[in-house]
Write an enzyme that holds these catalytic residues in place. Structure first.
Site, PDB file in Angstrom:
ATOM      1  N   HIS A  62       0.857  -1.173   0.000  1.00 36.15           N
ATOM      2  CA  HIS A  62       0.000   0.000   0.000  1.00 36.15           C
ATOM      3  C   HIS A  62       0.895   1.225   0.000  1.00 36.15           C
ATOM      4  O   HIS A  62       2.022   1.169   0.475  1.00 36.15           O
ATOM      5  CB  HIS A  62      -0.857   0.055   1.273  1.00 36.15           C
ATOM      6  CG  HIS A  62      -1.719  -1.159   1.469  1.00 36.15           C
ATOM      7  ND1 HIS A  62      -2.376  -1.428   2.639  1.00 36.15           N
ATOM      8  CD2 HIS A  62      -2.047  -2.179   0.627  1.00 36.15           C
ATOM      9  CE1 HIS A  62      -3.061  -2.556   2.525  1.00 36.15           C
ATOM     10  NE2 HIS A  62      -2.875  -3.028   1.321  1.00 36.15           N
ATOM     11  N   TYR A 130      -0.501   0.642  14.528  1.00 35.76           N
ATOM     12  CA  TYR A 130       0.166   1.725  13.810  1.00 35.76           C
ATOM     13  C   TYR A 130      -0.628   3.015  13.889  1.00 35.76           C
ATOM     14  O   TYR A 130      -1.840   3.010  14.160  1.00 35.76           O
ATOM     15  CB  TYR A 130       0.439   1.333  12.354  1.00 35.76           C
ATOM     16  CG  TYR A 130      -0.765   1.075  11.477  1.00 35.76           C
ATOM     17  CD1 TYR A 130      -1.457  -0.130  11.540  1.00 35.76           C
ATOM     18  CD2 TYR A 130      -1.188   2.033  10.554  1.00 35.76           C
ATOM     19  CE1 TYR A 130      -2.551  -0.368  10.717  1.00 35.76           C
ATOM     20  CE2 TYR A 130      -2.271   1.798   9.722  1.00 35.76           C
ATOM     21  CZ  TYR A 130      -2.947   0.591   9.806  1.00 35.76           C
ATOM     22  OH  TYR A 130      -4.019   0.340   9.001  1.00 35.76           O
TER      23      TYR A 130
HETATM   24  C1  TDO Z   1      -7.343   2.066   6.594  1.00 31.79           C
HETATM   25  C2  TDO Z   1      -8.815   2.156   7.069  1.00 31.79           C
HETATM   26  C3  TDO Z   1      -9.759   1.274   6.597  1.00 31.79           C
HETATM   27  N1  TDO Z   1     -11.034   1.376   7.014  1.00 31.79           N
HETATM   28  C4  TDO Z   1     -12.009   0.391   6.520  1.00 31.79           C
HETATM   29  C5  TDO Z   1     -12.145   0.377   5.017  1.00 31.79           C
HETATM   30  C6  TDO Z   1     -12.403  -1.070   4.722  1.00 31.79           C
HETATM   31  O1  TDO Z   1     -13.802  -1.341   4.732  1.00 31.79           O
HETATM   32  C7  TDO Z   1     -11.791  -1.833   5.852  1.00 31.79           C
HETATM   33  C8  TDO Z   1     -10.524  -2.522   5.479  1.00 31.79           C
HETATM   34  O2  TDO Z   1      -9.666  -1.570   4.871  1.00 31.79           O
HETATM   35  P1  TDO Z   1      -8.344  -1.976   4.137  1.00 31.79           P
HETATM   36  O3  TDO Z   1      -8.596  -3.150   3.262  1.00 31.79           O
HETATM   37  O4  TDO Z   1      -7.755  -0.759   3.507  1.00 31.79           O
HETATM   38  O5  TDO Z   1      -7.438  -2.448   5.362  1.00 31.79           O
HETATM   39  P2  TDO Z   1      -5.957  -2.836   5.313  1.00 31.79           P
HETATM   40  O6  TDO Z   1      -5.687  -3.735   4.177  1.00 31.79           O
HETATM   41  O7  TDO Z   1      -5.601  -3.318   6.674  1.00 31.79           O
HETATM   42  O8  TDO Z   1      -5.222  -1.448   4.997  1.00 31.79           O
HETATM   43  C9  TDO Z   1      -4.230  -0.908   5.785  1.00 31.79           C
HETATM   44  O9  TDO Z   1      -3.098  -1.771   5.668  1.00 31.79           O
HETATM   45  C10 TDO Z   1      -1.943  -1.325   6.297  1.00 31.79           C
HETATM   46  C11 TDO Z   1      -0.869  -2.355   6.039  1.00 31.79           C
HETATM   47  C12 TDO Z   1      -1.608   0.029   5.789  1.00 31.79           C
HETATM   48  O10 TDO Z   1      -0.569   0.292   5.222  1.00 31.79           O
HETATM   49  C13 TDO Z   1      -2.658   1.003   5.974  1.00 31.79           C
HETATM   50  O11 TDO Z   1      -2.266   2.253   5.485  1.00 31.79           O
HETATM   51  C14 TDO Z   1      -3.919   0.524   5.329  1.00 31.79           C
HETATM   52  O12 TDO Z   1      -3.732   0.590   3.941  1.00 31.79           O
HETATM   53  O13 TDO Z   1     -11.550  -0.892   6.901  1.00 31.79           O
HETATM   54  C15 TDO Z   1     -11.453   2.324   7.889  1.00 31.79           C
HETATM   55  O14 TDO Z   1     -12.639   2.421   8.258  1.00 31.79           O
HETATM   56  N2  TDO Z   1     -10.525   3.196   8.383  1.00 31.79           N
HETATM   57  C16 TDO Z   1      -9.223   3.138   8.014  1.00 31.79           C
HETATM   58  O15 TDO Z   1      -8.375   3.955   8.506  1.00 31.79           O
END
Ligand code: TDO
Length: 162
Positions: A62, A130
């Site tokens: 990401h 994080y």
């Molecule tokens: C990142 C984030 C996601 N979400 C929601 C959106 C989605 O429905 C669900 C899962 O999101 P993601 O698939 O993006 O989650 P994830 O794959 O865990 O994404 C995260 O990974 C880590 C390693 C990073 O580097 C972060 O910056 C972020 O990208 O959570 C939030 O409500 N708030 C947040 O801050």
């Protein structure tokens, strides 16, 4: 890698287990300055926790254009972080960096905007705690992805059998 900072934490161990200071907004006594300095100028906008509970999963890569991430792997979890510098004007553009975090290595990793990041869990389950310097906005997500098997990083996930 330019702008990436790895900050080792001081582990207090006794017969009950361990203690770690994770964040400070100021120093109070000798020995506490470095942690306060590490976070100086880092705007803590949001604290996040992510848990991987499956085998053989790689999370990422990401990247963000506006926010920095600061990662910590709480022991006894362990993971391998892979970074790729996507910033065109960076002195380390295109370079990669690998950091193992967690049990045995208590540390924060500061990941600036423009540096793609991902991790391979080395334990199951595997937690990542994080902070980010910008609040996640569903209407304007500063979230971009490149495949985990991008040629620049594909070989770096491997755990060597040496
Ligand atoms: C990142 C984030 C996601 N979400 C929601 C959106 C989605 O429905 C669900 C899962 O999101 P993601 O698939 O993006 O989650 P994830 O794959 O865990 O994404 C995260 O990974 C880590 C390693 C990073 O580097 C972060 O910056 C972020 O990208 O959570 C939030 O409500 N708030 C947040 O801050």
């Amino acid at each position: 890698m330019e702008g990436v900072r790895v900050f080792p934490l001081r582990r207090f161990v006794d017969d009950r287990g361990l203690f770690l200071e994770l964040y400070r907004n100021q120093a109070t006594h000798p020995g506490s300055e470095e942690l306060a300095r590490f976070f100086s100028g880092v705007e803590v906008a949001q604290l996040n926790y992510s848990l991987v509970t499956v085998n053989e999963h790689i999370k990422g890569l990401h990247y963000h254009l506006k926010q920095a991430d600061v990662w910590f792997c709480p022991p006894p979890f362990k993971l391998k972080v892979v970074l790729l510098d996507l910033r065109r004007n960076s002195p380390t553009a295109g370079k990669t960096q690998v950091v193992v975090l967690g049990e045995g290595k208590d540390a924060w990793v500061y990941i600036p905007a423009g540096v793609a990041h991902g991790y391979r869990p080395l334990t199951n389950p595997c937690g990542l705690f994080y902070l980010v310097t910008r609040c996640f906005d569903l209407n304007d997500p500063d979230e971009y992805r490149i495949p985990w098997d991008h040629p620049a990083v594909k070989e770096l996930w491997e755990v060597k059998n040496e």
